[in-house]
Write a protein that holds these residues in place. Structure first.
Motif, PDB file in Angstrom:
ATOM      1  N   ASP A 117       0.836  -1.213   0.000  1.00 19.50           N
ATOM      2  CA  ASP A 117       0.000   0.000   0.000  1.00 19.50           C
ATOM      3  C   ASP A 117       0.866   1.257   0.000  1.00 19.50           C
ATOM      4  OD1 ASP A 117      -2.304  -1.458  -0.025  1.00 19.50           O
ATOM      5  OD2 ASP A 117      -2.717  -1.243   2.126  1.00 19.50           O
ATOM      6  N   SER A 118       1.958   1.205   0.765  1.00 19.11           N
ATOM      7  CA  SER A 118       2.812   2.393   0.869  1.00 19.11           C
ATOM      8  C   SER A 118       3.434   2.732  -0.488  1.00 19.11           C
ATOM      9  CB  SER A 118       3.916   2.183   1.909  1.00 19.11           C
ATOM     10  OG  SER A 118       4.992   1.425   1.372  1.00 19.11           O
ATOM     11  N   TYR A 119       3.667   1.712  -1.311  1.00 19.84           N
ATOM     12  CA  TYR A 119       4.296   1.953  -2.615  1.00 19.84           C
ATOM     13  C   TYR A 119       3.377   2.730  -3.563  1.00 19.84           C
ATOM     14  CZ  TYR A 119       7.629  -1.635  -1.049  1.00 19.84           C
ATOM     15  OH  TYR A 119       8.554  -2.356  -0.344  1.00 19.84           O
ATOM     16  N   LYS A 120       2.105   2.884  -3.169  1.00 20.15           N
ATOM     17  CA  LYS A 120       1.178   3.660  -4.012  1.00 20.15           C
ATOM     18  C   LYS A 120       1.234   5.142  -3.669  1.00 20.15           C
ATOM     19  CE  LYS A 120      -1.871  -0.308  -3.942  1.00 20.15           C
ATOM     20  NZ  LYS A 120      -2.932  -0.861  -3.069  1.00 20.15           N
ATOM     21  N   SER A 121       1.877   5.466  -2.566  1.00 23.46           N
ATOM     22  CA  SER A 121       1.941   6.864  -2.135  1.00 23.46           C
ATOM     23  C   SER A 121       3.329   7.438  -2.425  1.00 23.46           C
ATOM     24  CB  SER A 121       1.652   6.938  -0.632  1.00 23.46           C
ATOM     25  OG  SER A 121       2.098   8.161  -0.093  1.00 23.46           O
ATOM     26  N   PRO A 122       3.401   8.703  -2.831  1.00 20.94           N
ATOM     27  CA  PRO A 122       4.711   9.291  -3.124  1.00 20.94           C
ATOM     28  C   PRO A 122       5.621   9.340  -1.890  1.00 20.94           C
ATOM     29  CG  PRO A 122       2.974  10.962  -3.200  1.00 20.94           C
ATOM     30  CD  PRO A 122       2.294   9.632  -3.130  1.00 20.94           C
ATOM     31  N   LEU A 123       5.015   9.567  -0.738  1.00 21.94           N
ATOM     32  CA  LEU A 123       5.789   9.650   0.508  1.00 21.94           C
ATOM     33  C   LEU A 123       5.097   8.822   1.585  1.00 21.94           C
ATOM     34  CD1 LEU A 123       6.574  13.475   0.809  1.00 21.94           C
ATOM     35  CD2 LEU A 123       8.285  11.638   0.717  1.00 21.94           C
ATOM     36  N   SER A 124       5.855   7.924   2.191  1.00 23.54           N
ATOM     37  CA  SER A 124       5.241   7.076   3.216  1.00 23.54           C
ATOM     38  C   SER A 124       6.159   6.912   4.411  1.00 23.54           C
ATOM     39  CB  SER A 124       4.962   5.675   2.662  1.00 23.54           C
ATOM     40  OG  SER A 124       4.174   5.737   1.509  1.00 23.54           O
ATOM     41  N   VAL A 125       5.535   6.723   5.559  1.00 27.20           N
ATOM     42  CA  VAL A 125       6.293   6.295   6.726  1.00 27.20           C
ATOM     43  C   VAL A 125       5.557   5.126   7.375  1.00 27.20           C
ATOM     44  CG1 VAL A 125       5.319   8.226   8.066  1.00 27.20           C
ATOM     45  CG2 VAL A 125       7.259   6.972   8.977  1.00 27.20           C
ATOM     46  N   ILE A 126       6.311   4.068   7.640  1.00 29.42           N
ATOM     47  CA  ILE A 126       5.746   2.893   8.299  1.00 29.42           C
ATOM     48  C   ILE A 126       6.480   2.684   9.624  1.00 29.42           C
ATOM     49  CG2 ILE A 126       5.325   0.406   8.151  1.00 29.42           C
ATOM     50  CD1 ILE A 126       5.436   0.642   5.115  1.00 29.42           C
ATOM     51  N   VAL A 127       5.712   2.620  10.702  1.00 30.78           N
ATOM     52  CA  VAL A 127       6.291   2.277  12.004  1.00 30.78           C
ATOM     53  C   VAL A 127       6.130   0.776  12.197  1.00 30.78           C
ATOM     54  CG1 VAL A 127       6.155   2.610  14.503  1.00 30.78           C
ATOM     55  CG2 VAL A 127       5.756   4.563  12.980  1.00 30.78           C
ATOM     56  N   VAL A 128       7.230   0.073  12.298  1.00 32.36           N
ATOM     57  CA  VAL A 128       7.181  -1.373  12.555  1.00 32.36           C
ATOM     58  C   VAL A 128       7.527  -1.559  14.028  1.00 32.36           C
ATOM     59  CG1 VAL A 128       8.016  -3.636  11.868  1.00 32.36           C
ATOM     60  CG2 VAL A 128       7.945  -1.796  10.183  1.00 32.36           C
ATOM     61  N   ASP A 129       6.476  -1.733  14.834  1.00 27.85           N
ATOM     62  CA  ASP A 129       6.656  -1.674  16.276  1.00 27.85           C
ATOM     63  C   ASP A 129       7.077  -3.017  16.862  1.00 27.85           C
ATOM     64  OD1 ASP A 129       6.688  -0.297  18.676  1.00 27.85           O
ATOM     65  OD2 ASP A 129       4.625  -0.833  19.170  1.00 27.85           O
ATOM     66  N   ASN A 130       7.976  -2.944  17.822  1.00 32.09           N
ATOM     67  CA  ASN A 130       8.360  -4.109  18.613  1.00 32.09           C
ATOM     68  C   ASN A 130       8.805  -5.296  17.749  1.00 32.09           C
ATOM     69  OD1 ASN A 130       8.699  -5.841  20.773  1.00 32.09           O
ATOM     70  ND2 ASN A 130       6.943  -4.983  21.857  1.00 32.09           N
ATOM     71  N   ARG A 164       8.639   6.870  -5.662  1.00 38.78           N
ATOM     72  CA  ARG A 164       8.062   6.641  -4.330  1.00 38.78           C
ATOM     73  C   ARG A 164       9.155   6.671  -3.280  1.00 38.78           C
ATOM     74  NH1 ARG A 164       3.593   7.707  -6.748  1.00 38.78           N
ATOM     75  NH2 ARG A 164       2.332   5.961  -7.469  1.00 38.78           N
ATOM     76  N   ARG A 165       8.830   7.211  -2.123  1.00 39.31           N
ATOM     77  CA  ARG A 165       9.819   7.283  -1.040  1.00 39.31           C
ATOM     78  C   ARG A 165       9.228   6.781   0.261  1.00 39.31           C
ATOM     79  NH1 ARG A 165      12.289  13.182  -2.415  1.00 39.31           N
ATOM     80  NH2 ARG A 165      12.767  12.721  -4.586  1.00 39.31           N
ATOM     81  N   LEU A 166      10.071   6.101   0.994  1.00 36.09           N
ATOM     82  CA  LEU A 166       9.573   5.418   2.199  1.00 36.09           C
ATOM     83  C   LEU A 166      10.556   5.531   3.356  1.00 36.09           C
ATOM     84  CD1 LEU A 166       7.702   3.365   3.707  1.00 36.09           C
ATOM     85  CD2 LEU A 166       8.939   1.552   2.496  1.00 36.09           C
ATOM     86  N   LEU A 167      10.018   5.914   4.507  1.00 36.01           N
ATOM     87  CA  LEU A 167      10.783   5.903   5.751  1.00 36.01           C
ATOM     88  C   LEU A 167      10.221   4.795   6.631  1.00 36.01           C
ATOM     89  CD1 LEU A 167      12.772   7.185   7.843  1.00 36.01           C
ATOM     90  CD2 LEU A 167      10.918   8.733   8.491  1.00 36.01           C
ATOM     91  N   VAL A 168      11.091   3.891   7.073  1.00 36.28           N
ATOM     92  CA  VAL A 168      10.665   2.821   7.971  1.00 36.28           C
ATOM     93  C   VAL A 168      11.254   3.083   9.352  1.00 36.28           C
ATOM     94  CG1 VAL A 168      10.650   0.341   8.413  1.00 36.28           C
ATOM     95  CG2 VAL A 168      10.638   1.164   6.061  1.00 36.28           C
ATOM     96  N   LEU A 169      10.376   3.162  10.351  1.00 36.30           N
ATOM     97  CA  LEU A 169      10.816   3.356  11.729  1.00 36.30           C
ATOM     98  C   LEU A 169      10.481   2.097  12.518  1.00 36.30           C
ATOM     99  CD1 LEU A 169       9.327   6.947  12.394  1.00 36.30           C
ATOM    100  CD2 LEU A 169      11.743   6.413  11.968  1.00 36.30           C
ATOM    101  N   ALA A 170      11.498   1.304  12.841  1.00 42.55           N
ATOM    102  CA  ALA A 170      11.258   0.096  13.629  1.00 42.55           C
ATOM    103  C   ALA A 170      11.596   0.383  15.084  1.00 42.55           C
ATOM    104  CB  ALA A 170      12.118  -1.041  13.096  1.00 42.55           C
TER     105      ALA A 170
END
Ligand code: ATP
Ligand code: MG
Length: 275
Positions: A117-130, A164-170
């Motif tokens: 889903d995030s790849y459909k947005s120009p800018l995304s941030v996903i928090v991958v918790d724990n 597309r750009r993505l920031l992943v915060l684990a």
């Protein structure tokens, strides 16, 4: 008769199939962010810089960050705050809490779906918790889900589609374990420290208004000083406090229920506590 207000309220009820999950984020930052230490602002500022890097740099369409620190130190809340402040059009939280009872493959599917889903947005941030809980890590064995690990390794290093750009915060409480099992895909690390001195504690006590008066608060702090706790980060002689903001806030809420001898009880709680 339907008026404008009803119409606006109806709009509020519309949840996009993908996009920003405001409520989810709000829920994990329930108690806000208390700026009890310069370190807190540093983490938020570093996060902001990473957000800007993903937004503006053409060379780094994918940046992955691990926010790590002791249990209850505020990792989830800080990661969620950074995500929320980004104002990116796509913000999602992947949490083991929402995957209770999932099989390994259901987990992998759910994780894959959020990234897709995030790849459909120009800018995304996903928090991958724990991460360790998502990976079903157990020190006995030791064991973890290799399927989830392999999926995450791919997703943490796969460039999003063009444009597309993505920031992943684990987040993780067991940073060394990640290295041990071969999870070394992070571009950056943010370390969340525990509350380590009385100045920070005093700041929080003031912020949450546990005491009626300044004198009562100062009395409690003095009691902890006498118990031998370091008063500031420069205090090298006394013992450091070592408590996460999450646990401290829950101790404070318990103390609030029973307002007698709060200082005393706070002291014994802090003294008898590892983390
Ligand atoms: P766990 O190890 O159990 O996953 P955690 O490290 O993720 O815990 P959080 O779940 O983020 O900790 O809990 C931190 C709580 O403290 C949240 O309710 C948050 O609103 C509150 N809080 C207050 N000030 C801060 C701060 N400076 N940093 C982080 N959280 C804060
Ligand atoms: Mg957490």
């Amino acid at each position: 008769k339907v008026n404008r207000q009803d119409f606006m309220m109806a709009l509020d009820d519309v949840h996009p199939a993908f996009g920003v999950s405001e409520e989810e984020l709000q829920q994990v930052i329930q108690n806000g962010i208390i700026h009890f230490d310069a370190g807190v602002d540093e983490i938020l500022r570093s996060g902001q810089l990473l957000v800007e890097q993903v937004r503006t740099s053409t060379r780094t369409p994918l940046v992955s960050v691990v926010v790590h620190g002791p249990p209850g130190s505020g990792k989830t809340a800080l990661a969620a705050s950074i995500a929320q402040a980004s104002q990116y059009p796509f913000i999602k939280l992947i949490s083991p809490d929402s995957m209770v009872g999932f099989s390994e493959s259901q987990k992998v599917n759910a994780i894959n779906k959020v990234f897709a889903d995030s790849y459909k947005s120009p800018l995304s941030v996903i928090v991958v918790d724990n991460l360790e809980r998502l990976l079903e890590w157990t020190p006995i064995g030791p064991r973890f889900s290799n399927a989830v690990l392999q999926a995450l390794l791919v997703l943490f290093s796969r460039r999003p589609p063009k444009g597309r750009r993505l920031l992943v915060l684990a987040t993780s409480s067991l940073r060394p374990v990640l290295t041990e099992i071969g999870f070394t895909e992070f571009d950056s690390e943010l370390r969340v420290p525990p509350i380590s001195n009385l100045r920070s504690l005093d700041y929080i006590l003031k912020e949450v208004e546990l005491f009626q008066t300044r004198e009562e608060r100062k009395d409690a702090i003095r009691m902890l000083e006498d118990a031998g706790f370091a008063s500031s980060s420069r205090d090298e002689t006394n013992a450091k406090l070592h408590i996460g903001v999450k646990k401290l806030l829950s101790i404070i809420e318990m103390a609030r229920q029973e307002p007698d001898n709060i200082g005393q009880r706070l002291t014994s709680a802090l003294m008898g506590l590892g983390m």
